[in-house]
Scaffold this active site. Structure first.
Site, short mmCIF file in Angstrom:
data_model
loop_
_atom_site.label_atom_id
_atom_site.label_comp_id
_atom_site.label_asym_id
_atom_site.label_seq_id
_atom_site.Cartn_x
_atom_site.Cartn_y
_atom_site.Cartn_z
N GLY A 89 -27.53 -52.48 123.23
CA GLY A 89 -27.01 -51.40 122.95
C GLY A 89 -27.94 -50.63 121.95
O GLY A 89 -29.19 -51.09 121.69
N GLU A 93 -32.03 -51.23 117.60
CA GLU A 93 -32.98 -50.27 117.45
C GLU A 93 -32.94 -49.87 115.84
O GLU A 93 -34.07 -50.17 115.40
CB GLU A 93 -33.02 -49.12 118.30
CG GLU A 93 -34.01 -48.01 118.08
CD GLU A 93 -33.64 -46.86 118.90
OE1 GLU A 93 -33.32 -46.15 118.39
OE2 GLU A 93 -34.01 -46.86 120.06
N CYS A 119 -30.39 -57.50 126.86
CA CYS A 119 -30.40 -56.11 126.91
C CYS A 119 -31.38 -55.63 125.78
O CYS A 119 -32.71 -55.98 125.84
CB CYS A 119 -29.20 -55.26 126.89
SG CYS A 119 -29.21 -53.68 127.63
#
Length: 193
Positions: A89, A93, A119
């Site tokens: 998700g 980041e 992911c």
């Protein structure tokens, strides 16, 4: 089965399935699982995001559930855990900008403990500078980041997973069965029928 203590490290706008599914699966098997986020304590909530593949050039994003944390980030030490899970998700980041998070991830690596990332989760491992030379699956949008860090991007199906020693990675939530199966093998978890 030996009960293992597993840490899930994440933040706001973690991918909904990528936190809820591994959390519930690992608890169901009998492991102890703590979920933490920097600046938050047990009882606080994370906002999640639902990423879906609807035929566009990239995934779509919608607001997901509120997820209640069951441990406090400031209390966490890698030495208290047997393994680390990093969902994807948007969370990786912004977590990658927090030096205390990077130090925690490096501590798991230095102790040669299992790590599972899915992911966009490998973005956190890239920021911790621990992926050079490793085989890594990740969401295709971060392929250039993976290769720029000196890792070997594994171009696999969206529902596959890759194990490189004690590192287990996968491209996205459709890989949960493979990702968690690989991770359980690395943990040494055997489930008797």
């Amino acid at each position: 089965m030996t009960v293992q203590r597993i840490l899930i490290l994440t933040g706001d706008f973690v991918e909904d399935y990528e936190i809820i599914v591994p959390f519930q699966l690992l608890l169901t098997i009998g492991h102890k699982v703590d979920v933490v986020s920097p600046g938050k304590k047990a009882g606080d909530f994370l906002a999640t995001a639902i990423h879906d593949f609807e035929g566009y050039q990239t995934y779509t994003e919608k607001r997901g559930h509120n997820f209640e944390l069951n441990a406090t980030y400031s209390d966490v030490k890698a030495s208290d855990y047997d393994a680390l899970v990093i969902p994807g998700g948007r969370a990786p980041e912004h977590l990658a900008t927090d030096e205390s998070v990077l130090e925690l991830v490096r501590a798991f690596t230095s102790a040669n403990k299992p790590i599972a990332a899915i992911c966009h989760g490998p973005q956190l491992l890239l920021a911790a500078e621990i992926l050079s030379g490793r085989k890594v699956a990740a969401y295709p949008a971060i392929k250039s980041q993976v290769t720029a860090a000196g890792a070997q991007y594994q171009d696999i199906e969206i529902d596959g997973a890759v194990t490189d020693d004690k590192l287990v990675t996968a491209p996205a939530w459709p890989a949960h069965p493979a990702w968690m199966s690989h991770f359980l093998k690395v943990l040494g978890t055997k489930i008797d029928p």
